[in-house]
Design a protein around this motif. Structure first.
Motif, short mmCIF file in Angstrom:
data_model
loop_
_atom_site.label_atom_id
_atom_site.label_comp_id
_atom_site.label_asym_id
_atom_site.label_seq_id
_atom_site.Cartn_x
_atom_site.Cartn_y
_atom_site.Cartn_z
N ARG A 146 -16.82 13.62 1.65
CA ARG A 146 -16.46 12.26 1.21
C ARG A 146 -17.03 11.22 2.15
NH1 ARG A 146 -12.26 11.80 -2.62
NH2 ARG A 146 -11.48 13.89 -3.09
N VAL A 147 -17.33 10.06 1.59
CA VAL A 147 -17.78 8.93 2.41
C VAL A 147 -16.59 7.97 2.57
CG1 VAL A 147 -18.75 7.66 0.41
CG2 VAL A 147 -19.56 7.15 2.71
N MET A 148 -16.40 7.51 3.79
CA MET A 148 -15.31 6.56 4.06
C MET A 148 -15.67 5.19 3.50
SD MET A 148 -14.39 7.22 8.00
CE MET A 148 -14.61 8.83 8.70
N VAL A 149 -14.69 4.56 2.89
CA VAL A 149 -14.97 3.22 2.34
C VAL A 149 -14.22 2.15 3.15
CG1 VAL A 149 -15.36 4.13 0.01
CG2 VAL A 149 -13.10 3.26 0.61
N PRO A 150 -14.85 0.99 3.31
CA PRO A 150 -14.18 -0.07 4.06
C PRO A 150 -13.21 -0.85 3.16
CG PRO A 150 -16.36 -0.78 3.41
CD PRO A 150 -16.19 0.61 2.87
N ASP A 151 -12.29 -1.55 3.79
CA ASP A 151 -11.36 -2.40 3.06
C ASP A 151 -12.08 -3.73 2.80
OD1 ASP A 151 -9.15 -3.57 1.99
OD2 ASP A 151 -8.07 -3.80 3.88
N LYS A 152 -12.85 -3.74 1.75
CA LYS A 152 -13.73 -4.90 1.48
C LYS A 152 -13.87 -5.06 -0.02
CE LYS A 152 -18.62 -5.97 1.64
NZ LYS A 152 -19.94 -5.85 2.20
N ILE A 153 -13.98 -6.29 -0.47
CA ILE A 153 -14.11 -6.53 -1.91
C ILE A 153 -15.60 -6.60 -2.28
CG2 ILE A 153 -13.68 -8.19 -3.77
CD1 ILE A 153 -11.05 -8.86 -2.36
N TRP A 154 -15.96 -5.79 -3.26
CA TRP A 154 -17.34 -5.81 -3.77
C TRP A 154 -17.36 -6.66 -5.02
CZ3 TRP A 154 -21.08 -3.70 -0.85
CH2 TRP A 154 -20.63 -2.93 0.22
N LYS A 155 -18.28 -7.64 -5.03
CA LYS A 155 -18.34 -8.56 -6.16
C LYS A 155 -19.69 -8.44 -6.84
CE LYS A 155 -15.30 -12.01 -4.29
NZ LYS A 155 -15.12 -13.27 -3.65
N LEU A 156 -19.66 -8.52 -8.16
CA LEU A 156 -20.94 -8.59 -8.86
C LEU A 156 -20.79 -9.51 -10.05
CD1 LEU A 156 -21.27 -6.49 -11.67
CD2 LEU A 156 -20.46 -4.97 -9.89
N HIS A 157 -21.94 -10.08 -10.46
CA HIS A 157 -21.91 -10.88 -11.67
C HIS A 157 -22.65 -10.09 -12.74
CE1 HIS A 157 -21.32 -14.39 -14.11
NE2 HIS A 157 -22.54 -14.17 -14.56
N ALA A 170 -8.75 0.03 -1.88
CA ALA A 170 -7.50 -0.06 -2.65
C ALA A 170 -7.60 0.58 -4.02
CB ALA A 170 -7.11 -1.54 -2.81
N GLU A 171 -8.79 0.57 -4.62
CA GLU A 171 -8.88 1.00 -6.02
C GLU A 171 -9.60 2.32 -6.23
OE1 GLU A 171 -9.89 -2.38 -8.73
OE2 GLU A 171 -9.89 -3.50 -6.86
N CYS A 172 -10.17 2.86 -5.17
CA CYS A 172 -10.93 4.10 -5.33
C CYS A 172 -10.66 5.07 -4.18
CB CYS A 172 -12.42 3.74 -5.43
SG CYS A 172 -13.54 5.11 -5.36
N GLY A 173 -10.73 4.55 -2.97
CA GLY A 173 -10.56 5.41 -1.80
C GLY A 173 -11.88 6.07 -1.43
N ASP A 174 -11.84 6.86 -0.35
CA ASP A 174 -13.05 7.57 0.08
C ASP A 174 -13.49 8.48 -1.07
OD1 ASP A 174 -12.50 6.38 2.50
OD2 ASP A 174 -11.52 8.16 3.35
N PHE A 175 -14.77 8.46 -1.41
CA PHE A 175 -15.18 9.24 -2.59
C PHE A 175 -16.17 10.35 -2.24
CE2 PHE A 175 -17.79 5.39 -2.44
CZ PHE A 175 -19.07 5.85 -2.70
N VAL A 176 -16.21 11.33 -3.10
CA VAL A 176 -17.05 12.52 -2.87
C VAL A 176 -18.52 12.18 -3.12
CG1 VAL A 176 -17.57 14.86 -3.70
CG2 VAL A 176 -15.18 14.12 -3.47
#
Ligand code: GLU
Length: 316
Positions: A146-157, A170-176
């Motif tokens: 798994r890769v560790m994810v930061p507590d950060k908001i990813w934005k896209l348009h 918050a919405e996914c967690g560390d993912f495989v």
């Protein structure tokens, strides 16, 4: 100047069956979007799951795309042949100290009572994040990574959906990124493949919108720029069901027996809001009428592809 660069689009089907109306729609929109601006188009077979995919389906896919009138400038090697390339990017993540082995079983993960993304992903609670070397060794089996994810908001348009954001922690967690059997997962492979092919525009079904922030995170870690995203509305049957591969009368085998490519392209373009009236058009003509402004944002029912049924007819 960045803004004057020609766009590079792509179609990345999974050759696990005959091409379906939903794939046809994604291929047409992705192709028309870049071709309408003189951009180039890349084809890639996503066959990481070698149990479910077959060369015969990949051959049929190419033939179906040609029948539709679509062309591509480059076909990049299928994912099943690229594990050594993915190894290098995996090593790059490992060097950054962002990977850790995960020994959780499927049933453990499913019992996690946490909110999950629309693609069914559970928020991984970090169970294996801080295992000691001795605890890891005690499992006695190969782990997923798994890769560790930061507590950060990813934005896209999104070109179709507008603003979208997700906090991966918050919405996914560390993912495989690599499974216990050594197979790399879609999120890593797609990031590497799109990045290496210089893709600037990712157009695909709405169901993959929630994957985009994971891919943006990996792009940042691996040194690729973010592409633009356009997540297309889903196609619905007249009874309001989402179309699936099980609707065999809407796969390319059946569609090709029933109609011309122009009828199919025209029907989809009309349902999607790109044509004012129902008419037959070629893929080349579609590129001249395509615009993100005109494209419908809500679910699409290509009524005229269902013999005589109305989108609003009650479920029987
Ligand atoms: N291979 C995926 C599919 O066939 C599409 C992935 C993508 O477009 O990013 O659904």
């Amino acid at each position: 100047m960045e803004s004057l660069k020609k766009p590079v689009g792509r179609f990345a089907p999974t050759p696990s069956g005959r091409m379906h109306l939903g794939n046809v729609f994604a291929a047409l929109m992705a192709w028309a979007s870049v071709r309408s601006r003189g951009g180039s188009f890349v084809l890639r077979m996503e066959d990481l799951d070698t149990q479910r995919t077959a060369k015969e389906y990949a051959d049929l896919l190419r033939e179906d795309l040609e029948w539709l009138g679509l062309d591509w400038d480059l076909e990049t090697p299928p994912q099943s042949q690229r594990s050594e390339v993915y190894d290098r990017y995996f090593a790059c993540l490992a060097e950054k100290g962002l990977l850790y082995p995960c020994y959780c079983t499927r049933s453990q993960l499913h019992s996690v009572n946490a909110p999950h993304l629309s693609d069914g992903t559970y928020v991984y609670p970090g169970t294996c994040r801080n295992l000691t070397a001795a605890e890891q060794a005690a499992f006695g089996r190969d782990p997923a990574w798994r890769v560790m994810v930061p507590d950060k908001i990813w934005k896209l348009h999104d070109l179709c959906r507008g603003d979208y954001q997700q906090n991966l922690a918050a919405e996914c967690g560390d993912f495989v990124v690599r499974r216990a059997d050594g197979v790399y997962v879609y999120q890593l492979a797609v990031t590497v493949d799109d990045g290496e092919a210089g893709v600037t525009e990712v157009v695909r079904g709405m169901d993959l919108l929630s994957s985009a922030p994971r891919q943006m995170y990996l792009q940042e870690l691996l040194g690729f720029s973010h592409p633009e995203y356009g997540h297309l509305p889903l196609l619905m049957a007249p009874d309001g069901r989402r179309l699936s591969k099980r609707d065999r009368d809407l796969d390319m085998g059946a569609l090709r027996r029933r109609m011309t490519p122009e009828k199919l392209v025209g029907s989809l373009a009309y349902s999607a809001g790109l044509l004012e009236k129902q008419e037959s058009i070629s893929a080349a003509e579609l590129a001249t009428v395509f615009s993100w402004e005109k494209l419908r944002r809500d679910n699409i029912c290509p009524e005229n592809l269902f013999s005589g049924k109305s989108c609003f007819s009650p479920k029987i």
